[in-house]
Design a protein around this motif. Structure first.
Motif, mmCIF file in Angstrom:
data_model
loop_
_atom_site.group_PDB
_atom_site.id
_atom_site.type_symbol
_atom_site.label_atom_id
_atom_site.label_comp_id
_atom_site.label_asym_id
_atom_site.label_seq_id
_atom_site.Cartn_x
_atom_site.Cartn_y
_atom_site.Cartn_z
ATOM 1 N N ASP A 19 -9.289 3.523 4.198
ATOM 2 C CA ASP A 19 -8.788 2.869 2.989
ATOM 3 C C ASP A 19 -7.260 2.859 2.966
ATOM 4 O OD1 ASP A 19 -11.404 2.491 2.265
ATOM 5 O OD2 ASP A 19 -11.406 4.014 0.679
ATOM 6 N N TYR A 20 -6.643 3.965 3.395
ATOM 7 C CA TYR A 20 -5.180 4.038 3.433
ATOM 8 C C TYR A 20 -4.623 3.029 4.435
ATOM 9 C CZ TYR A 20 -0.466 5.746 4.111
ATOM 10 O OH TYR A 20 0.897 5.823 4.226
ATOM 11 N N GLN A 21 -5.192 2.983 5.628
ATOM 12 C CA GLN A 21 -4.728 2.040 6.652
ATOM 13 C C GLN A 21 -4.849 0.598 6.161
ATOM 14 O OE1 GLN A 21 -3.143 2.686 9.369
ATOM 15 N NE2 GLN A 21 -3.392 4.886 9.268
ATOM 16 N N ASN A 22 -5.981 0.274 5.556
ATOM 17 C CA ASN A 22 -6.191 -1.084 5.045
ATOM 18 C C ASN A 22 -5.195 -1.424 3.940
ATOM 19 O OD1 ASN A 22 -8.347 -1.503 6.800
ATOM 20 N ND2 ASN A 22 -9.875 -0.918 5.293
ATOM 21 N N LEU A 23 -4.949 -0.466 3.052
ATOM 22 C CA LEU A 23 -4.020 -0.703 1.951
ATOM 23 C C LEU A 23 -2.593 -0.882 2.468
ATOM 24 C CD1 LEU A 23 -4.044 -1.000 -1.115
ATOM 25 C CD2 LEU A 23 -3.547 1.444 -1.265
ATOM 26 N N MET A 24 -2.200 -0.081 3.448
ATOM 27 C CA MET A 24 -0.851 -0.214 4.001
ATOM 28 C C MET A 24 -0.684 -1.557 4.719
ATOM 29 S SD MET A 24 0.898 2.299 2.996
ATOM 30 C CE MET A 24 -0.064 2.150 1.497
ATOM 31 N N GLN A 25 -1.718 -1.978 5.397
ATOM 32 C CA GLN A 25 -1.682 -3.278 6.071
ATOM 33 C C GLN A 25 -1.552 -4.391 5.031
ATOM 34 O OE1 GLN A 25 -5.204 -4.137 8.409
ATOM 35 N NE2 GLN A 25 -3.917 -5.016 10.014
ATOM 36 N N LEU A 26 -2.318 -4.293 3.985
ATOM 37 C CA LEU A 26 -2.262 -5.265 2.899
ATOM 38 C C LEU A 26 -0.902 -5.225 2.203
ATOM 39 C CD1 LEU A 26 -3.991 -7.297 1.272
ATOM 40 C CD2 LEU A 26 -4.646 -5.387 -0.194
ATOM 41 N N SER A 28 1.963 -4.868 3.322
ATOM 42 C CA SER A 28 3.048 -5.567 4.006
ATOM 43 C C SER A 28 3.280 -6.958 3.405
ATOM 44 C CB SER A 28 2.784 -5.670 5.513
ATOM 45 O OG SER A 28 1.634 -6.452 5.757
ATOM 46 N N ASP A 29 2.285 -7.466 2.689
ATOM 47 C CA ASP A 29 2.406 -8.767 2.022
ATOM 48 C C ASP A 29 2.602 -8.629 0.520
ATOM 49 O OD1 ASP A 29 2.133 -10.312 4.332
ATOM 50 O OD2 ASP A 29 -0.059 -10.233 4.231
ATOM 51 N N TYR A 30 2.888 -7.425 0.038
ATOM 52 C CA TYR A 30 2.996 -7.163 -1.396
ATOM 53 C C TYR A 30 3.946 -8.140 -2.093
ATOM 54 C CZ TYR A 30 3.771 -4.665 -5.771
ATOM 55 O OH TYR A 30 3.870 -4.335 -7.101
ATOM 56 N N GLY A 31 5.062 -8.436 -1.486
ATOM 57 C CA GLY A 31 6.043 -9.346 -2.083
ATOM 58 C C GLY A 31 5.517 -10.758 -2.291
ATOM 59 N N LYS A 32 4.483 -11.125 -1.587
ATOM 60 C CA LYS A 32 3.890 -12.458 -1.708
ATOM 61 C C LYS A 32 2.785 -12.520 -2.760
ATOM 62 C CE LYS A 32 4.592 -13.241 3.227
ATOM 63 N NZ LYS A 32 3.905 -13.422 4.516
ATOM 64 N N PHE A 33 2.355 -11.355 -3.255
ATOM 65 C CA PHE A 33 1.260 -11.315 -4.224
ATOM 66 C C PHE A 33 1.701 -11.881 -5.564
ATOM 67 C CE2 PHE A 33 -0.575 -7.142 -2.253
ATOM 68 C CZ PHE A 33 -0.958 -7.840 -1.128
ATOM 69 N N ASP A 34 0.758 -12.511 -6.262
ATOM 70 C CA ASP A 34 1.017 -12.880 -7.652
ATOM 71 C C ASP A 34 0.867 -11.609 -8.492
ATOM 72 O OD1 ASP A 34 -1.742 -12.436 -7.895
ATOM 73 O OD2 ASP A 34 -2.223 -14.519 -8.299
ATOM 74 N N ARG A 35 1.104 -11.730 -9.777
ATOM 75 C CA ARG A 35 1.067 -10.554 -10.650
ATOM 76 C C ARG A 35 -0.285 -9.839 -10.582
ATOM 77 N NH1 ARG A 35 0.080 -8.106 -15.306
ATOM 78 N NH2 ARG A 35 1.781 -7.071 -16.413
ATOM 79 N N GLU A 36 -1.365 -10.609 -10.604
ATOM 80 C CA GLU A 36 -2.710 -10.011 -10.566
ATOM 81 C C GLU A 36 -2.931 -9.244 -9.259
ATOM 82 O OE1 GLU A 36 -4.535 -10.360 -13.378
ATOM 83 O OE2 GLU A 36 -2.823 -11.507 -14.082
ATOM 84 N N GLY A 37 -2.479 -9.812 -8.162
ATOM 85 C CA GLY A 37 -2.613 -9.138 -6.867
ATOM 86 C C GLY A 37 -1.821 -7.846 -6.825
ATOM 87 N N LYS A 38 -0.629 -7.860 -7.409
ATOM 88 C CA LYS A 38 0.185 -6.653 -7.458
ATOM 89 C C LYS A 38 -0.469 -5.579 -8.307
ATOM 90 C CE LYS A 38 4.558 -8.909 -6.479
ATOM 91 N NZ LYS A 38 5.876 -9.315 -6.957
ATOM 92 N N VAL A 39 -1.041 -5.983 -9.437
ATOM 93 C CA VAL A 39 -1.740 -5.025 -10.309
ATOM 94 C C VAL A 39 -2.921 -4.411 -9.555
ATOM 95 C CG1 VAL A 39 -3.169 -4.803 -12.390
ATOM 96 C CG2 VAL A 39 -1.012 -6.069 -12.479
ATOM 97 N N MET A 40 -3.680 -5.233 -8.850
ATOM 98 C CA MET A 40 -4.816 -4.729 -8.079
ATOM 99 C C MET A 40 -4.350 -3.762 -6.995
ATOM 100 S SD MET A 40 -7.271 -8.113 -7.764
ATOM 101 C CE MET A 40 -8.228 -7.378 -6.470
ATOM 102 N N PHE A 41 -3.260 -4.094 -6.319
ATOM 103 C CA PHE A 41 -2.733 -3.229 -5.270
ATOM 104 C C PHE A 41 -2.320 -1.879 -5.857
ATOM 105 C CE2 PHE A 41 0.631 -1.409 -2.697
ATOM 106 C CZ PHE A 41 0.109 -1.516 -1.418
ATOM 107 N N ILE A 42 -1.590 -1.899 -6.957
ATOM 108 C CA ILE A 42 -1.125 -0.665 -7.600
ATOM 109 C C ILE A 42 -2.315 0.172 -8.063
ATOM 110 C CG2 ILE A 42 0.100 0.261 -9.608
ATOM 111 C CD1 ILE A 42 2.020 -2.192 -9.291
#
Length: 105
Positions: A19-26, A28-42
């Motif tokens: 899960d950590y590896q997948n999240l770190m890979q994901l 790398s595109d954090y700056g491209k996420f919309d607000r909802e994607g950023k909330v989900m990531f956090i």
């Protein structure tokens, strides 16, 4: 049976690592996420951090020699950076708070 031979410990360790590896890979595109994607990531990062805290607490509470050595090794490694495990989690929390504060910017 040693702490590390426990099927539960092995499964959780694998799941946390994956899960950590997948999240770190994901991430790398954090700056491209919309607000909802950023909330989900956090939210996912907060959940992962809580799971990791529980996992580490199991090590600390275990009477198993290898588990105790693992905790001491972690403390030694972190001390090379001048921090304790608690300070590491505090810094992670501060990062997540900062990320949340920047959601609407």
């Amino acid at each position: 049976m040693s702490f590390f031979e426990s099927e539960i410990v092995q499964e959780e360790a694998k799941k946390l690592f994956t899960d950590y590896q997948n999240l770190m890979q994901l991430g790398s595109d954090y700056g491209k996420f919309d607000r909802e994607g950023k909330v989900m990531f956090i939210d996912t990062m907060e959940n992962l951090m809580e799971r990791y805290k529980v996992f580490m607490k199991r090590f600390e509470l275990s009477e198993d020699f290898q588990a105790k050595m693992t905790v001491e090794q972690l403390k030694t490694q972190l001390s090379q950076f001048g921090i304790t495990p608690d300070q590491m989690f505090d810094q992670m929390n501060k990062t997540l708070v900062r990320m949340k504060s920047q959601l609407d910017k």
